[in-house]
Design a protein around this motif. Sequence first.
Motif, PDB file in Angstrom:
ATOM      1  N   GLN A   1     -12.358  -0.842 -10.343  1.00 43.69           N
ATOM      2  CA  GLN A   1     -12.472  -1.047  -8.907  1.00 43.69           C
ATOM      3  C   GLN A   1     -11.097  -1.443  -8.372  1.00 43.69           C
ATOM      4  O   GLN A   1     -10.429  -2.294  -8.964  1.00 43.69           O
ATOM      5  N   PRO A   2     -10.672  -0.861  -7.272  1.00 44.64           N
ATOM      6  CA  PRO A   2      -9.364  -1.251  -6.717  1.00 44.64           C
ATOM      7  C   PRO A   2      -9.249  -2.759  -6.532  1.00 44.64           C
ATOM      8  O   PRO A   2      -8.194  -3.347  -6.727  1.00 44.64           O
ATOM      9  N   GLN A   3     -10.385  -3.398  -6.181  1.00 45.82           N
ATOM     10  CA  GLN A   3     -10.366  -4.844  -5.957  1.00 45.82           C
ATOM     11  C   GLN A   3     -10.022  -5.620  -7.227  1.00 45.82           C
ATOM     12  O   GLN A   3      -9.625  -6.777  -7.165  1.00 45.82           O
ATOM     13  N   SER A   4     -10.226  -4.979  -8.392  1.00 42.52           N
ATOM     14  CA  SER A   4      -9.958  -5.671  -9.653  1.00 42.52           C
ATOM     15  C   SER A   4      -8.485  -5.633 -10.038  1.00 42.52           C
ATOM     16  O   SER A   4      -8.072  -6.346 -10.947  1.00 42.52           O
ATOM     17  N   LEU A   5      -7.722  -4.778  -9.386  1.00 42.30           N
ATOM     18  CA  LEU A   5      -6.306  -4.652  -9.748  1.00 42.30           C
ATOM     19  C   LEU A   5      -5.474  -5.640  -8.951  1.00 42.30           C
ATOM     20  O   LEU A   5      -5.756  -5.909  -7.796  1.00 42.30           O
ATOM     21  N   GLN A   6      -4.466  -6.163  -9.600  1.00 42.39           N
ATOM     22  CA  GLN A   6      -3.592  -7.105  -8.910  1.00 42.39           C
ATOM     23  C   GLN A   6      -2.151  -6.689  -9.091  1.00 42.39           C
ATOM     24  O   GLN A   6      -1.801  -6.044 -10.073  1.00 42.39           O
TER      25      GLN A   6
ATOM     26  N   HIS B   1      -4.016   2.330 -10.992  1.00 41.62           N
ATOM     27  CA  HIS B   1      -5.435   2.650 -10.944  1.00 41.62           C
ATOM     28  C   HIS B   1      -5.728   3.979 -11.627  1.00 41.62           C
ATOM     29  O   HIS B   1      -6.615   4.085 -12.478  1.00 41.62           O
TER      30      HIS B   1
ATOM     31  N   LEU C   1       0.118   0.448  -7.025  1.00 42.36           N
ATOM     32  CA  LEU C   1      -1.195   0.070  -7.558  1.00 42.36           C
ATOM     33  C   LEU C   1      -2.119   1.282  -7.678  1.00 42.36           C
ATOM     34  O   LEU C   1      -3.018   1.302  -8.515  1.00 42.36           O
ATOM     35  N   SER C   2      -1.890   2.290  -6.854  1.00 43.53           N
ATOM     36  CA  SER C   2      -2.670   3.523  -7.008  1.00 43.53           C
ATOM     37  C   SER C   2      -2.337   4.194  -8.340  1.00 43.53           C
ATOM     38  O   SER C   2      -3.216   4.746  -9.008  1.00 43.53           O
TER      39      SER C   2
ATOM     40  N   LYS D   1       2.352   2.716  -3.147  1.00 41.21           N
ATOM     41  CA  LYS D   1       1.409   3.452  -4.001  1.00 41.21           C
ATOM     42  C   LYS D   1       1.416   2.994  -5.459  1.00 41.21           C
ATOM     43  O   LYS D   1       0.737   3.596  -6.298  1.00 41.21           O
TER      44      LYS D   1
ATOM     45  N   GLU E   1       0.835  -1.201   0.000  1.00 40.42           N
ATOM     46  CA  GLU E   1       0.000   0.000   0.000  1.00 40.42           C
ATOM     47  C   GLU E   1       0.871   1.253   0.000  1.00 40.42           C
ATOM     48  O   GLU E   1       0.650   2.183  -0.770  1.00 40.42           O
TER      49      GLU E   1
END
Lengths: 554, 554
Positions: free
Chosen positions: B515-520, B337, B333-334, B331, B328
């Motif tokens: 959706q953040p949940q969709s990113l890996q 996103h 993955l942010s 950042k 986290e």
Amino acid sequence: MEFSEHIKTANVEDVVLRRPFHPPMQGTLCVTGHHLLFSNRDGDSSRLVLLLLRNIDAIEKSVENLLGYSSLFSSTGQSQRFDISVTPCVPSVSSGTITLKCKDLCVLQLDIPGMEECLNIARSIEYLSSLDIVSDMYPFFYRPLKLSLQDQWGLSSPEQNYAQMEELDRWRLSHVNKDYSVCPSYPPAVIVPHSIDDETLLKVAKFRQGGRFPVLCYYHRKNGMVIMRSSQPLTGANRKRCREDELLLQAVIDGSGLGYIIDTRSNQQAQQARMTGGGFESKSSYSCWKRLHRQLERGKVLQESLIKLVEACGDHSHSVDRWLSKLENSKWLSHVHTALATAGLLAECVERDGHSVLVHGSEGTDATLLVSSLAQLILDPNTRTLDGFLGLLEREWLLAGHPFQQRCAHSAYSHARLRLEAPVFVLLLDCVWQLARQFPLAMGFSEPLLLRLAMEVYASDYGTFLCNSDQERCAAGVKERTHCLFQFLLKPSEREHYSNPLYEPTELAIWPSIQPQSLQLWRGLFLRWTQHAVHLEKAQEELRNLVIECRGAS
Amino acid sequence: MEFSEHIKTANVEDVVLRRPFHPPMQGTLCVTGHHLLFSNRDGDSSRLVLLLLRNIDAIEKSVENLLGYSSLFSSTGQSQRFDISVTPCVPSVSSGTITLKCKDLCVLQLDIPGMEECLNIARSIEYLSSLDIVSDMYPFFYRPLKLSLQDQWGLSSPEQNYAQMEELDRWRLSHVNKDYSVCPSYPPAVIVPHSIDDETLLKVAKFRQGGRFPVLCYYHRKNGMVIMRSSQPLTGANRKRCREDELLLQAVIDGSGLGYIIDTRSNQQAQQARMTGGGFESKSSYSCWKRLHRQLERGKVLQESLIKLVEACGDHSHSVDRWLSKLENSKWLSHVHTALATAGLLAECVERDGHSVLVHGSEGTDATLLVSSLAQLILDPNTRTLDGFLGLLEREWLLAGHPFQQRCAHSAYSHARLRLEAPVFVLLLDCVWQLARQFPLAMGFSEPLLLRLAMEVYASDYGTFLCNSDQERCAAGVKERTHCLFQFLLKPSEREHYSNPLYEPTELAIWPSIQPQSLQLWRGLFLRWTQHAVHLEKAQEELRNLVIECRGAS
């Protein structure tokens, strides 16, 4: 029981159903004793949505009258009852919305014209979704054409498992528990050291919580070492000893010198357990056994972890930081990590160090089973076939007395005061999924099987996961009056769907990576309804077809 | 340049090489002008490990003498030089260890007998791994038998791209930049509105940072809308206007009424840019354009994000919480996103709202290209083939002037003071990987291609990613004196390896879930060397073979 007395309104027309991945549908809603039935006639074809009431974890109602007054009530089963007197009474023009949060994590919404109808239906759902009496439950009413109640129930028996062992001179099948009187949560027959007679077992059972004396759960052919499991010894504050218990464990390692005890509690927890009559195997009394403590969470902590995870998965805030922070906060992946790490440790003791191991925590019905079955998957290629895996679940979870009915009474949405609920079995499935992901060729079964089991354990047409023990299932007549899920899943048509097309058996142990970076969120389960998994499923289906076609051709 | 003067010790025997997934190997180490060469003779067969020096991001040395004294020095290329005077001088019995941290994120270790040899080799590596002069770099020396310098360089030209367009009366190819004098970072030919003559373009170029006047980068066949890109307008503190710039943009939307400007900076950043001569298109001067601000990080922030991510991936603390928290904190993955979300917004403007869009941030060479190319992948099926994707990279990154040499001088391990480095291209590849994961059938290329590109961009045998612009590449003779990576990747043998066996072309836009949940996390890249991805790769290979076999049979 007469279900009809709990169904004031059985049919409502012009209901709108909203659910993930589908456009809203208008049609007729029908409540039966065990189902919600929604049908719409779209031209010539009619579509049907069938929802098992048992699958409903929580229900939220919101009614609205002419004045635009809206009130939201939420309740779950028996915990909170909706009080009709607080709602305004303008039934002719009002309508209501019922949100159904299911145990399979799906969320549905029903827009129902007529406030009274809405409230009646909500009340029926609340009551019928949380029936307590086992024989009222749907598996006792489910009678599909293709299945017969005369079909075999279950996959194998302790007798068959024993017959497959080697070194039969060292082990024997004991029927000391044939009437469930020694240990209510054990099956009628268990495997114990040959030199330990039933008299001794009776005394050991008194020294172990719930009578769960040490029994064999896995025999490692390569070196003759075994995994035993039990509950904690009742040493209490006075460090009570039990000569027979010590003898039994001595008999397990007879000749091989040293054994390991994996205690699924921290050292501190084990010490504290003495204050309430429990305890652990002290070095002085069990000098040939080396105790290792690995703290696995269970009960409420695990249940709350699941609730937080599901809440995080449903968060629509579009912030990656927030999502990752919530994922971390839920601790779910930490629980997965600890379970796999402990199972890996256990498997290492057996295969690499060549020692027998006893696993237990306190009751020996949750974390103990989790660790012992994961270790078997790591070590034993036979448990990695479709048949073998279901057999493992039967042996290590159903017959070994995991209290499914208590643990799976509610899932992640219920606002009911949780007491005995805990997603230990879901955690097992997640760990198995991680194993299968890390070893895509080694498992004979596929993700859809794990997803199906995660659903069936909470709400099912089959009797397999009813009750808390073999004793209870026998008493309720589950094996005579319901169908067996595992037998069904092994029928040719189902078998094909739940097999891994890439399966290549290996005799080797599969050592999972337990680096945190190697673990992934099980999106297939936890994000099943919150994102469009459609493309992924399509690709998997395509792949599966290609491989099957290809294998068929060659 | 004579490399040999930087190689004091060219060969050392009895070196031990340690690298991921392999047991330690003893053999001979050899330093050449561009490579480390390690060979061992294991019975009859001899094994060879070849490492491009350019791939080395950071080097750490530790030397040890008889007294057990150990000292650790770390340096990177030119930033810090190792001072031999501080090391104790007992060369005959001492030895040293060199740790090589590579730009492809692999970490290697060399145990070298002889302190002086160790230091000599380290010094050679430090110097030769960070050559500055383009013509000294390896692509100018790479001469494989199968390739000829006479082969075509590059995949297509602006002329060819223009010829494929429709509505040629609305658009024209301008050669105003034929000698790179108008905009040094643009190619010699660009597509602009037909009604805008070169005189006007000259004036617009003066009003845009670095001369990057608005040019067409994508024409949407379905509705004739376009994506333009540029750098920021130089309005400055006095809100300077440029009539020609306004005319050009007006010509873009001529007839269609309204256009969107997606500014890849926050509103505040755009306002602040005016203080240093930059700015944005004000509502009053560009009344038909609606400005949307989406802040994409670039430069140092992005580089530090990558460094933190790679550090997190290498963390061996075995705590899931710590891992998720570090993930986290990085950042990364942010950033993925935000890039995907902004590209989705851009694609929506074009396809769903039916408007043309201008994208820019400040320089227009980083976030601008990221967003415009992702939007094209979403919208345009032609960019999703293997050829089309490489063509997109050529058009939107190489010809569009992404300064590869500056951005990719160092990767995540370097301790050098970072100035112009930024993993914008790696971020693009990650976003493309996310798209491909969400739409496993829609892309004609596979993950191995993305992984290869992520490696080649930092260190390559090919000249493709050398220099910062087309102008620089022409000046250095890259197209005459090196081989083209893209042409190589499209040769039949390579093409097969980098194609997606499940590819099923679709004409539809592919809208990614943001959706953040969709990113890996892109484990294939970031955890390539830190965990055993071996089983996964084996399964993918198996799958690939099956599918190819199967497709071949049918």
